[in-house]
Every structure is written in C-alpha cells, then in structure tokens.
Design an enzyme around this catalytic site. Structure first.
Site, PDB file in Angstrom:
ATOM      1  N   TYR A  93       0.843  -1.183   0.000  1.00  0.00           N
ATOM      2  CA  TYR A  93       0.000   0.000   0.000  1.00  0.00           C
ATOM      3  C   TYR A  93       0.890   1.250   0.000  1.00  0.00           C
ATOM      4  O   TYR A  93       2.116   1.142  -0.086  1.00  0.00           O
ATOM      5  CB  TYR A  93      -0.994  -0.058   1.154  1.00  0.00           C
ATOM      6  CG  TYR A  93      -1.926  -1.247   1.053  1.00  0.00           C
ATOM      7  CD1 TYR A  93      -2.704  -1.435  -0.095  1.00  0.00           C
ATOM      8  CD2 TYR A  93      -2.009  -2.210   2.050  1.00  0.00           C
ATOM      9  CE1 TYR A  93      -3.539  -2.538  -0.225  1.00  0.00           C
ATOM     10  CE2 TYR A  93      -2.844  -3.310   1.928  1.00  0.00           C
ATOM     11  CZ  TYR A  93      -3.601  -3.473   0.785  1.00  0.00           C
ATOM     12  OH  TYR A  93      -4.425  -4.570   0.644  1.00  0.00           O
TER      13      TYR A  93
ATOM     14  N   ARG B  57       2.856  -1.578  11.107  1.00  0.00           N
ATOM     15  CA  ARG B  57       2.935  -2.869  10.405  1.00  0.00           C
ATOM     16  C   ARG B  57       3.856  -2.710   9.204  1.00  0.00           C
ATOM     17  O   ARG B  57       3.713  -1.777   8.422  1.00  0.00           O
ATOM     18  CB  ARG B  57       1.562  -3.358   9.958  1.00  0.00           C
ATOM     19  CG  ARG B  57       1.649  -4.619   9.100  1.00  0.00           C
ATOM     20  CD  ARG B  57       0.312  -5.284   8.860  1.00  0.00           C
ATOM     21  NE  ARG B  57      -0.035  -6.152   9.997  1.00  0.00           N
ATOM     22  CZ  ARG B  57      -0.884  -7.184   9.913  1.00  0.00           C
ATOM     23  NH1 ARG B  57      -1.470  -7.481   8.759  1.00  0.00           N
ATOM     24  NH2 ARG B  57      -1.156  -7.927  10.971  1.00  0.00           N
TER      25      ARG B  57
END
Length: 769
Positions: free
Chosen positions: A576, A624
């Site tokens: 992403y 993350r």
C-alpha cells in the site's frame, strides 16, 4: 484368485534396475526392490570402496524405524542390535547446562549402517559394484527399466538432466565440519562458545558406546576471523578441540576426510525424468540440525519400492512416489530451514535469559512446541514458564502485556482483516457484530481492518474510512460496545492508504482486479502499476501530494482518537502507499524520497511523526511492515531491521511484522508460522516489542513463540474467522480460568466444553467366529 493374479502383476514390468550411489538410500532401495521380486536384476554402482564412508553417526527416528521394521524385519533386527539410545538433550550456554528429557533418539555409526545394508543386499543377490563409477544415467536408462539416482547432494544425474528436474540449490551462510570424539556423550549436546572471533556451536551425539559425532558450526565471518579458512584438516580439527575443550574434557577430536562446508539446500521441480528417479540428497536436502538426511533417504527408498510394487506401470509408480513423498519432504525442509536460520542467527539470542535460550533452541524448528515439550519434560517447561513470569497455572498467552499506557490482559491480537463490507467508508452493523464478537471472544486486542484516510485511499468501494465525522461516529459506536460489553478488551485502528493497489473489485469478485466502472485515480511513490496492463498507472506523488496525504493521515488520527480507539497502527506493509515508499521494487524516485533506504524511509517516518504528534500521548502506536518482499531485489530481512529500528527510534511502541504482498510475482515460503522468523529477528536485534503474524493457528504456537522470546504478541486472522471465541476456547482447552481470559457474564454457562455422544458403552468381551 483373480486378486492374487492382479497382485502378482504389480511392479512386474520393472525387471532391470540400476542404482547410482551406494549410500543408505540407494542400498536400501536396492534391497527392498530385490526382496519384493527375487527375479529382478538389481545393480548398485558405488565409486568408493565398501569400507569408505564419510561422517560418523546417523540418527533415525522411531517413525523411520517403524517403516523399516514393517518392510524388512531382518534389517530392522540388525539395526536394533547396534543402536545407541538416549532421550535427553543438554544445552550448554555461558557455563550453565540445561537438560530436557523425553525426546528419544536412536543412532549408530554410518559405517556400520552401510555394512548392514551391504550384507542384506549381498544376501538377496543384489549386484554390488564398488570402486565403480556409474555410467551416465541416460546410458543406463537405455538398458534398464528403472534408474535410481541416489548420488547425493552433488548429483551428477541431476546436473546432467537439469532441464528436466529443475533443480534449485541455495548455499547458506554458516560453515561446518563433521568430526568425532572417542567417547560417548550421555545426551544430545548443544554447546555454545562465545569466542573472541564470534559465536561457535557444537552439535554432538553418541553413536556407539565409545564414540560421538561432533559437528562444529559457525557463521562464515566467524570462521574467517578465527583463521579456520586457512587451516588444513588436521589443524582445523585441533583448533576445534581447543574451542570446545570443556565439552570434550580436554580430549581430542578426529576427522574422516573432514573439511569445512557450507550447507546447500537442494530442491527440484520434478523428481523423475523418463525412467530415472531421484531419491535422498539428490532430490532434496534438509539441514543436519534436525537429523534428517539419512532418515529422508531411507523413507524415499521405502516409498519408491512400495509404489513400484503397487502401481500398474512405472510412470504411475514414479508419479505416486513423488505425490506421496513431496508434501512430507516439503514439511521437513520447512522445519530444517527454520532450524538452519536459527543457528545462523544464534548470536542474536546470546543475551536471552538462560532457560528461555534453551527453550528457544529446542523449539527452533517449530516441530517441538510448548505443549509437547511439557509432555516430554514437565519440570523443564515449568522452569521456563517461571522465568518468563507466568503465575502458577497460567499459560504464557494469558500473561498481561503493557504498551505505553495500555495494559493488554493477554497476548492475543485479532489481526486486521479487510471485510469489504462498508458503504462510502461507513462502518455499519456488520462491523459492530464482527468486531464486537471478537472482543467478546476474549482476545486482548481487537484490530480493525485497514481504515482508509481518504476516498481515493480505499482499496475497494467496500473499504471503511475515517475521512469524515459520520464515519468517526460509526466507529465510536463500535468502540463503545467493546469497552462496555467486553470490559478489559482493547480495540485498535489500523490507518492506511491503498496507493497503487486501489480502485479494485471486492475480494470475492476478483482480488486486485480493477473496477469495471467507477474507478478513481491512484497515487503512489512511483508511476508503476501493480500488474502492468491490468491495473491503472498511478500518479507519482509530488510535493503537494505528499503534504496532502500526510495531512489526511493526521486528520484521520484525530478522528480515531475521538472515536475511542485504544491503539493506532500505521499500515506500512503489503504494497500500500507507505509500503510503496519503503520497497526498492516500488520506489524508483530520484528525489529525496527515493534511492537508498534512508531516503525511502523519509516519507513514512514523516507521516508517523505527524500522526504521533496528534495521537494521545498515553495511547500506544504501532507500525505494520512487510519484512520481506519475497522477491529478488526487494526488501529483505536486513532491511526490515533497519526499518524497524527507524520507527522504534521515532517512538513506535511495537512493530507488527508481516511479509510480502508488495509485488505480484512474489514467491513466499508458505508454512506454519512462516512469517514469525522475521518478527523473531527484529525482536532479538532491535530493542522494540513485536507482534508476530502469519499462519499462527494454534494456542500451542502462541505459547511457544512467547516463551521462546520470538514475539511479545501474536496476531491471528483466519482462526478468528473460524471461531470468534478462539481465545476463550484456548483458555478452556488449557484448563485456565483466570483474569487473562474472563468469560462475559452472559456467556458463563458456555465456559465448559459441551458434552458429546455417549462414550461409556460396555466394550465387547468376546468375539465369536
């Protein structure tokens, strides 16, 4: 009668067999195939003399021995007379010996094993041709029905037919040498030596009443620093004896054509080519630290002989052999790879508390776990739990853990899972029930899916968001439910932006496939589509775009705080937007945000800093990351440490260590807990807590990872989809009912396993014929 005739016909077309290589696998295959049909002509070609052998002792498992006993009782009886058996493991580190029992080993000398197999082959009429170089496999294949290539890790057969077998050979970082001592260790012994040159280790085990195998292993840089790269065999042997003089009680070591080696992992796309088949090390290798080489070769021989006998023709037999053995070998290789990596990174564990170090070593391959180690040696496991800080009767997973001002009641996290069930980014009843059920299910921390910071930052039209006040109110409804109806459970939000992976269909309609209509423009670190020719080309973010995205994260974080979330996670993984800056495969920028990792980190760190500034001081913030791209030239484990350290230095309270999903041509090494080694390495290298994820499927896995010091928290996804009350059920199955897993009062009656059908019926006393 018809059945007997059909049985007699099985394997009957395989009359002439050539075996290349007279190691245990080749000899045992020859013996079995000859025993199954005495009229077969079986020839073994071995280039060495009968009494030449390399290495010293071999270890066989009870499972392998059971197969041998069933297939050839005579060989089994001969082996049984020779075995040295023991059931303890000694781990020696910094002068302390930790002993764990209940493991069960059987070993004998490799030379004696070969003698037994020579005798069996000769007795059956196998043609053993020693000091004879085998003709090429292609030549043998022209005159034999079956050619068995058992010619080892350097297989000439595999090399000659590489286009057919598709070999892949990986050489690893440690150096090792096989040596022996003229006395028997009284246990399987792992001894760690912290020398001026670096950490070295011994793997030692008895194989006769007066002999032990001693394998000395170390990182290549340690080997070179110690000058062992310039030593001949005799000098290497003498120096190794000095490094481990205490373990040897001052006694010498000796070699047998011993030399320093780097382990090579061998895999093949196919194990057969025409009527030629690979077995043993020619087909696959697994690191010696799990004692699997001879075991796998013997089991290959058993399976191959059985399939030749059972199948109607050779092609079917070879296909059945590979279908049977490949999953078993793959599982063994995964365990061996985990063990190998553990010893490569041994120095990172040197500072662990002593019992944790021992437990970590014992569970390194993930085949030995907390639960079965407790069955093998309850007192050892209890001592490890006490050192960890488990109150009496409390499994490790139900001990609390503090992140900044948030104390989690246990170590279980419901991992972020995209649900693709929102409308215009608004969380609704589905999200209330989904997240509320998992909170009621006992997990210490429940994470939302990736919540998008803008409409154009969505992955799909079904993704949730936090770009307006209506969405914030929807999330407030959910956090209020968790805090009032599941007291003690915490709920965290994961903020992210899809980057180049946005504007796609719902997962079940076509994962990563672009929308047929209603697409929105994408933005990314660089103008690189996720799948060229399929996904749209994103715009490379300019200065104004970077600033706008950063402010979208800040605004979403403010809304998250007002929505009542206990923890915020910044999503910098899975390809992403922020992950796209970190990976060299997706960041081709030439400005201050591209090039070396220091530059690629710049924008994600700027976003982190801006979010941390507005996120309440007492509430923790995690990140993350994808610790590897599983792709050549991408982020690797060393990069992951640098990335984790950078975020920790900027104030991250924990690193959530995932992997991959950055590029579509990745090649993950799937398997149980397959991502946890990356969390392990970060935790034991960087001073930061870690959340481990990735095919952690059982409470035993969770307890094992925590006790070994490989993780501080464990995030599980699919198990929580299968069972929303996974944590409470884990407590019940372990007989735990303490504060780490309280049942909601309305659910109290369900805290015991429901009874099943009757199991106490009288058993029959007589069988009448």
């Amino acid at each position: 009668m018809a059945g007997a005739v059909a049985m007699a016909g099985r394997g009957s077309s395989v009359r002439r067999i050539a075996v290349i290589g007279g190691g245990p696998g080749g000899l045992y295959a020859a013996a079995l195939l000859k025993r199954l049909d005495p009229d077969r002509e079986v020839t073994v070609f071995e280039r060495n003399a009968p009494d030449d052998t390399f290495g010293f002792g071999v270890v066989l498992s009870d499972e392998t021995l059971g197969g041998i006993e069933h297939a050839d009782p005579e060989v089994y009886r001969a082996l049984s007379r020779e075995f040295v058996r023991w059931d303890t493991i000694d781990i020696v580190h910094r002068g302390r010996v930790h002993t764990s029992g209940g493991h069960g080993f059987a070993a004998l000398g490799r030379r004696r094993l070969l003698e037994i197999l020579h005798e069996r082959c000769a007795g059956l009429g196998v043609d053993l041709r020693f000091r004879t170089l085998a003709p090429p496999a292609a030549e043998l294949a022209a005159h034999h029905d079956l050619v068995i290539a058992a010619d080892g890790v350097h297989s000439a057969t595999r090399v000659a037919h590489a286009d057919a077998f598709g070999p892949r050979i990986t050489e690893h970082r440690n150096r090792y040498i096989w040596l022996a001592a003229d006395f028997a260790f009284d246990a399987f012994r792992f001894e760690i030596a912290e020398t001026p040159y670096g950490v070295m280790q011994v793997h030692g085990y008895p194989y006769a009443a007066d002999a032990s195998t001693v394998i000395v292993e170390m990182r290549e840089e340690v080997w070179r620093a110690a000058g062992l790269d310039t030593c001949d065999a005799a000098e290497s042997t003498a120096r190794c004896a000095k490094f481990f003089t205490e373990a040897l009680d001052g006694r010498p070591l000796h070699g047998n054509r011993s030399s320093w080696l780097a382990f090579r992992t061998v895999t093949n796309s196919r194990w057969s080519h025409g009527n030629t088949v690979l077995i043993g090390d020619a087909a696959h290798t697994a690191h010696f630290s799990i004692g699997s080489g001879t075991k796998l070769a013997v089991e290959d021989a058993l399976a191959l002989a059985a399939c030749v006998e059972e199948q109607p023709d050779l092609p079917a037999a070879l296909a059945a052999y590979e279908a049977e053995r490949r999953p078993i070998v793959a599982s063994t290789q995964r365990a061996a790879a985990a063990s190998l990596r553990w010893f490569e990174e041994l120095a990172t564990y040197a500072e662990q508390p002593p019992r944790r170090f021992a437990f970590n070593l014992l569970t390194r391959s993930r085949r030995v776990t907390h639960d079965n180690l407790r069955l093998r040696d309850a007192s050892f496991t209890a001592a490890v739990e006490e050192e960890f800080g488990c109150p009496p009767g409390t499994p490790p997973m139900f001990t609390p853990f503090r992140l900044r001002g948030l104390e989690l009641r246990n170590r279980v996290v419901v991992s972020p899972m995209d649900m693709y069930s929102a409308t215009d980014g608004l969380p609704g009843d589905f999200h209330l029930v989904h997240l509320g059920a998992r909170a009621l299910g006992g997990a210490g921390l429940v994470m939302t899916e990736m919540v998008c910071v803008s409409p154009e930052g969505r992955i799909t039209p079904g993704c949730t968001g936090l770009w307006n006040t209506e969405q914030a109110a929807g999330w407030r409804r959910i956090t209020d439910f968790v805090h009032t109806s599941a007291p003690g459970a915490a709920i965290g939000v994961q903020l992210g932006h899809s980057g180049r992976k946005g504007s796609t269909k719902l997962m079940w309609e076509g994962i990563d496939q672009p929308l047929e209509r209603g697409n929105w423009p994408l933005m990314a670190a660089s103008s690189l589509p996720y799948v060229p020719g399929v996904n749209q080309v994103p715009a490379e973010l300019d200065r104004a775009g970077l600033d706008a995205v950063r402010e979208q994260f800040v605004a979403a974080a403010r809304r998250a705080a007002s929505s009542g979330f206990d923890l915020l996670e910044l999503h910098c993984a899975h390809g992403y937007l922020l992950s796209g800056f970190l990976s060299p495969l997706t960041n081709h920028r030439t400005d201050a945000y591209g090039g070396p990792l220091e530059n690629r980190l710049r924008f994600p760190l700027q976003v982190f800093d801006a979010v941390r500034e507005v996120w309440p001081e007492e509430r923790p913030m995690t990140v993350r990351i994808s610790a590897t791209d599983w792709a050549e030239g991408g982020t690797d484990a060393a990069d992951a440490i640098t990335i984790a350290r950078a975020f920790a230095e900027h104030g991250a309270d924990a690193i959530d260590v995932s992997t991959g999903q950055v590029v579509p041509d990745e090649r993950p090494e799937y398997g149980r807990s397959y991502q946890t080694p990356y969390a392990d390495r970060i935790r034991n290298t960087v001073d930061v807590p870690v959340i481990a994820v990735g095919a952690i499927s059982s409470w035993d896995d969770v307890n094992s990872l925590l006790l070994a010091g490989r993780a501080d928290l464990c995030a599980l996804a699919r198990p929580h989809l299968y069972d929303p009350h996974w944590t409470l059920h884990a407590a019940a199955e372990q007989g735990y009912s303490g504060p780490g897993a309280p049942w909601p009062l309305p659910y109290g009656a369900g805290s015991r396993t429901p009874p099943t059908g009757r199991t106490d019926a009288p058993k029959p006393r007589l069988t009448l014929g």
